[in-house]
Structures are given as C-alpha cells and as structure tokens.
Design a protein around this motif. Structure first.
Motif, mmCIF file in Angstrom:
data_model
loop_
_atom_site.group_PDB
_atom_site.id
_atom_site.type_symbol
_atom_site.label_atom_id
_atom_site.label_comp_id
_atom_site.label_asym_id
_atom_site.label_seq_id
_atom_site.Cartn_x
_atom_site.Cartn_y
_atom_site.Cartn_z
ATOM 1 N N LYS A 102 19.811 56.812 34.142
ATOM 2 C CA LYS A 102 20.263 55.496 33.686
ATOM 3 C C LYS A 102 21.424 55.608 32.705
ATOM 4 O O LYS A 102 22.451 54.935 32.850
ATOM 5 N N SER A 103 21.271 56.463 31.702
ATOM 6 C CA SER A 103 22.331 56.599 30.698
ATOM 7 C C SER A 103 23.564 57.277 31.288
ATOM 8 O O SER A 103 24.698 56.965 30.906
ATOM 9 N N ALA A 104 23.358 58.203 32.241
ATOM 10 C CA ALA A 104 24.484 58.873 32.883
ATOM 11 C C ALA A 104 25.311 57.874 33.687
ATOM 12 O O ALA A 104 26.549 57.857 33.614
ATOM 13 N N ARG A 105 24.631 57.039 34.464
ATOM 14 C CA ARG A 105 25.339 56.019 35.247
ATOM 15 C C ARG A 105 26.072 55.037 34.336
ATOM 16 O O ARG A 105 27.190 54.616 34.645
ATOM 17 N N ARG A 106 25.457 54.701 33.214
ATOM 18 C CA ARG A 106 26.081 53.772 32.280
ATOM 19 C C ARG A 106 27.367 54.371 31.702
ATOM 20 O O ARG A 106 28.392 53.684 31.587
ATOM 21 N N PHE A 107 27.318 55.664 31.343
ATOM 22 C CA PHE A 107 28.503 56.315 30.801
ATOM 23 C C PHE A 107 29.609 56.413 31.849
ATOM 24 O O PHE A 107 30.780 56.129 31.561
ATOM 25 N N ILE A 108 29.240 56.801 33.062
ATOM 26 C CA ILE A 108 30.235 56.926 34.139
ATOM 27 C C ILE A 108 30.899 55.579 34.409
ATOM 28 O O ILE A 108 32.123 55.490 34.574
ATOM 29 N N LYS A 109 30.113 54.531 34.413
ATOM 30 C CA LYS A 109 30.665 53.193 34.652
ATOM 31 C C LYS A 109 31.578 52.763 33.513
ATOM 32 O O LYS A 109 32.603 52.100 33.738
#
Length: 235
Positions: free
Chosen positions: A42-49
C-alpha cells in the motif's frame, strides 16, 4: 541481456513533494520499472503514484519482502532479471538495505551476477551523523538497543566506553513510541560530559536536530513521541 536491480530510496515521511528531498533520477527510474520488491504494498504504491502520477498502477508487479515472506519465495524474486527485466528494491523509508531487510535481496543479486544500481536518496542515519557535529571520520551504527532495562543500561555504558576509547561516534535507533523512555535512560546512564545528538523527523517540516552534553539535556525535554529518531553519543 540481464536486468538490473535498482535500489530505490523513498522519503523519510509524508512530504508534500518527494523531489524536494531526492534527485530526478529516482523519478526517471520508477517510470521505467514495473517490477518492485517492497515491504508494504500500500505505501509503496502510494509513493510510486506520488512521484510518478501518470504511471499505470495495474501494470505494477509487487513482490513482498516482509516478515511473512517465505525465504524460498524471495529467492525467486530476481528471476525476471534473466529475461532482461529490471527490478526495483523500494525501501519503506530512506535508502534500501541500510537498517532495512533489503540486504538479503542485494546479496541474492550479487550471487546471480545481477548488476546492483544504488540511487541517491535520504538516509536518516547519515543525515543525522552529518548534522551532529560529532566524529564523521569514525562512527558505527548499532541498530536497536535492548529493551530490557538492565541490559540496555549495560549496552549504553559499553557504547559510551567504546566511543571514548576509539574516538568513535555511536549511532543507534529506537522504535518511535519508546523514544521518550530511551531519552530518559540515556540521561540517567551516560556521564554528564558525554555528548548526545537527537535527530528526529529528518527532512520533514517538524525536523528537530540538536547536540548537547547530557548535563545540558537534563534541562531540555524535546517532543519525541512517535517520531522517527536517530540517537548518537560521543564521549
């Protein structure tokens, strides 16, 4: 051609704009990679976005490297590199493989002759050391200090002694919700003339970095509750 393993740093907290604390090269690499090894999806996807808003989220292949990941499974995480596909190792905070479980993946890459490409980004450990005013020519990172009160006191005294004998700055961390207890133990255990640096919320608007002797710290009470912090001592 064999794919590469990119070591991708993340911010040390929720900042308004990631590119304020890391170079454009991180954004460029993220825009080119679809395979990621992360601690938290979840946090990885948020950072990438956040760093690349136009990147397609459905195209991302996320491989988890957390306490539930099976060792046999993680040894296959870099298999796609044999197909010429690049993989990104994304830290949960700061740089990968430093006080971070990613080191096992980097080791796996070397064992399989996969090129490892480290990217520049914020490291709370190095940034704290830089701003401490302590010996940056000779320092050691000690990870977490024991929780048990008796053992913790012994380790703190041992680090203080080592610092004096080797003129070596001693760096360690604590779980954010135990910071205040750590601070109290340091004041009670260290000699009055020993210097202590506390660096909390590095790169964030609430950043706090201060170095003083223990005798002076006894007159100050910084707000460290639930804030990521680095502690450095030098006798």
């Amino acid at each position: 051609m064999i794919g590469k393993l990119y070591l991708i740093p993340t911010t040390l907290g929720d900042t308004a704009e990631p590119l304020e604390v890391m170079p454009l090269s991180v954004k460029k690499v993220i825009e080119q990679i679809d395979f990621y090894i992360v601690e938290n999806e979840k946090s990885a996807r948020r950072f990438i976005k956040k760093i690349s808003p136009k990147k397609s989220q459905p195209s991302l292949h996320i491989m988890l490297l957390d306490k539930y990941a099976e060792e046999l499974e993680t040894t296959k995480y870099l298999d796609v590199c044999k197909e010429g596909i690049n993989v990104g190792l994304l830290s949960e905070a700061g740089v990968p493989a430093i006080a971070d479980p990613g080191a096992s993946i980097v080791k796996l890459a070397h064992e399989n002759n996969i090129q490892v490409v480290p990217l520049v980004g914020p490291s709370s450990i190095l940034m704290a050391m830089m701003s401490s005013g302590m010996n940056g020519q000779n320092f050691a990172f000690n990870g977490y200090i024991p929780i048990d009160k008796g053992e913790r006191k012994r380790v703190i005294k041992d680090l203080e002694k080592l610092s004096k004998e080797k003129n070596q700055s001693q760096i360690f961390i604590e779980t954010p919700y135990r910071n205040e207890k750590m601070f109290a133990d340091l004041k009670a255990t260290l000699a009055p003339t020993t210097n202590l640096c506390i660096a909390a919320d590095i790169t964030l608007p609430t950043e706090y970095i201060k170095t003083m002797s223990i005798q002076n710290w006894k007159r100050h009470t910084p707000d460290l509750h639930k804030k990521p912090a680095i502690f450095i001592i030098q006798k």
